[in-house]
Design an enzyme around this catalytic site. Structure first.
Site, PDB file in Angstrom:
ATOM      1  N   LYS A  66       0.827  -1.228   0.000  1.00 57.66           N
ATOM      2  CA  LYS A  66       0.000   0.000   0.000  1.00 57.66           C
ATOM      3  C   LYS A  66       0.856   1.270   0.000  1.00 57.66           C
ATOM      4  O   LYS A  66       0.745   2.123   0.880  1.00 57.66           O
ATOM      5  CB  LYS A  66      -0.941   0.007   1.206  1.00 57.66           C
ATOM      6  CG  LYS A  66      -1.887  -1.182   1.298  1.00 57.66           C
ATOM      7  CD  LYS A  66      -2.805  -1.054   2.517  1.00 57.66           C
ATOM      8  CE  LYS A  66      -3.724  -2.245   2.666  1.00 57.66           C
ATOM      9  NZ  LYS A  66      -3.021  -3.458   3.125  1.00 57.66           N
ATOM     10  N   ILE A  69       5.573  10.567  -1.980  1.00 58.58           N
ATOM     11  CA  ILE A  69       5.711  11.474  -3.116  1.00 58.58           C
ATOM     12  C   ILE A  69       5.991  10.651  -4.379  1.00 58.58           C
ATOM     13  O   ILE A  69       6.529   9.534  -4.298  1.00 58.58           O
ATOM     14  CB  ILE A  69       6.818  12.519  -2.876  1.00 58.58           C
ATOM     15  CG1 ILE A  69       8.186  11.849  -2.705  1.00 58.58           C
ATOM     16  CG2 ILE A  69       6.483  13.389  -1.665  1.00 58.58           C
ATOM     17  CD1 ILE A  69       9.339  12.830  -2.657  1.00 58.58           C
ATOM     18  N   THR A  97     -11.203  -1.940   4.268  1.00 59.41           N
ATOM     19  CA  THR A  97     -12.454  -2.600   4.656  1.00 59.41           C
ATOM     20  C   THR A  97     -12.742  -2.465   6.141  1.00 59.41           C
ATOM     21  O   THR A  97     -13.822  -2.830   6.600  1.00 59.41           O
ATOM     22  CB  THR A  97     -12.445  -4.095   4.258  1.00 59.41           C
ATOM     23  OG1 THR A  97     -11.256  -4.715   4.760  1.00 59.41           O
ATOM     24  CG2 THR A  97     -12.504  -4.259   2.754  1.00 59.41           C
TER      25      THR A  97
END
Length: 238
Positions: free
Chosen positions: A61, A65, A122
């Protein structure tokens, strides 16, 4: 369709992974390696799993930058993983940079890894999103917005809950990949996830891939649990 069933290897180290995979001798799995395992074992765990013949979703994940994400993705692509992800909240420039890095780092003669973006975790409820994250849209609207941004940025799809899949099919088309965690067998606890569904329901709603963790990894018989999930996901009646 079993190659679209991803097993989450949410273990603290390689020893636990080895013990778990003993149940799957001869099976070629699609597995997810997350932060806990990758940060402990590093690229060596990817090499080990590839040598076993498994496909890998490296779930880190990324959110930084653009230049940093580009460099990181160049390195991840060189590991020959099959799927990677970023946070859609990083924006258009960051996501485009991710694709550039993957193209530069992919192994010769191979396609770049599938690249998807996280819309909302989730574990996020609509109330939490509004109160804590400061997004005033409905959860469905926020996810659809991020999905459109993801597609415009050249990524292959998104991580989302099964509940959002039908809307994303409308917004982004059938070729847009939807990877849905939060999958549980009907008899299981939902634990820390809020937006969950069964494998059967995920199939009905049109998910491209499902990610299943504790329903398989914590089962008394992981192989049997895997087969049960696979049967429900593929719509096989036994």
């Amino acid at each position: 369709m079993s190659q679209s069933l991803i097993v989450a290897l949410d273990f603290p180290g390689k020893q636990d992974v080895e013990q778990f995979l003993r149940h799957f001798e001869g099976e070629e799995l699609f597995v997810k390696v997350g932060m806990e395992l990758f940060y402990k074992e590093g690229p060596a765990i990817i090499t080990y799993l590839k040598e076993k013949g498994h496909k890998i979703f490296l779930d880190l994940k990324l959110h930084d930058i653009p230049n940093t994400v580009k460099s990181a993705m160049r390195s991840l692509a060189s590991l020959d993983v099959d799927m990677v992800n970023v946070h859609a909240a990083g924006g258009n420039s960051m996501m485009k940079a991710a694709i550039e890095g993957l193209e530069e780092g992919k192994q010769e003669g191979k396609e770049r890894p599938i690249c998807i973006a996280v819309t909302q975790l989730t574990s996020t409820s609509e109330a939490m999103m509004k109160k804590e994250i400061g997004i005033e849209k409905t959860l469905e609207e926020a996810v659809a917005h991020y999905a459109k941004l993801t597609k415009e940025s050249g990524l292959d799809g998104v991580v989302c809950s099964t509940l959002e899949v039908p809307k994303l099919r409308e917004v982004c088309g059938d070729g847009f990949v939807t990877v849905t965690p939060g999958i549980r067998l009907a008899s299981d606890d939902v634990n820390d996830q809020v937006r969950v569904a069964t494998p059967k329901r995920a199939r009905e709603l049109g998910s491209s891939y499902i990610v299943v963790g504790r329903s398989i990894t914590k089962a008394e018989n992981p192989l049997e649990a895997y087969k049960t999930v696979k049967q429900q996901w593929e719509g096989v009646t036994v």
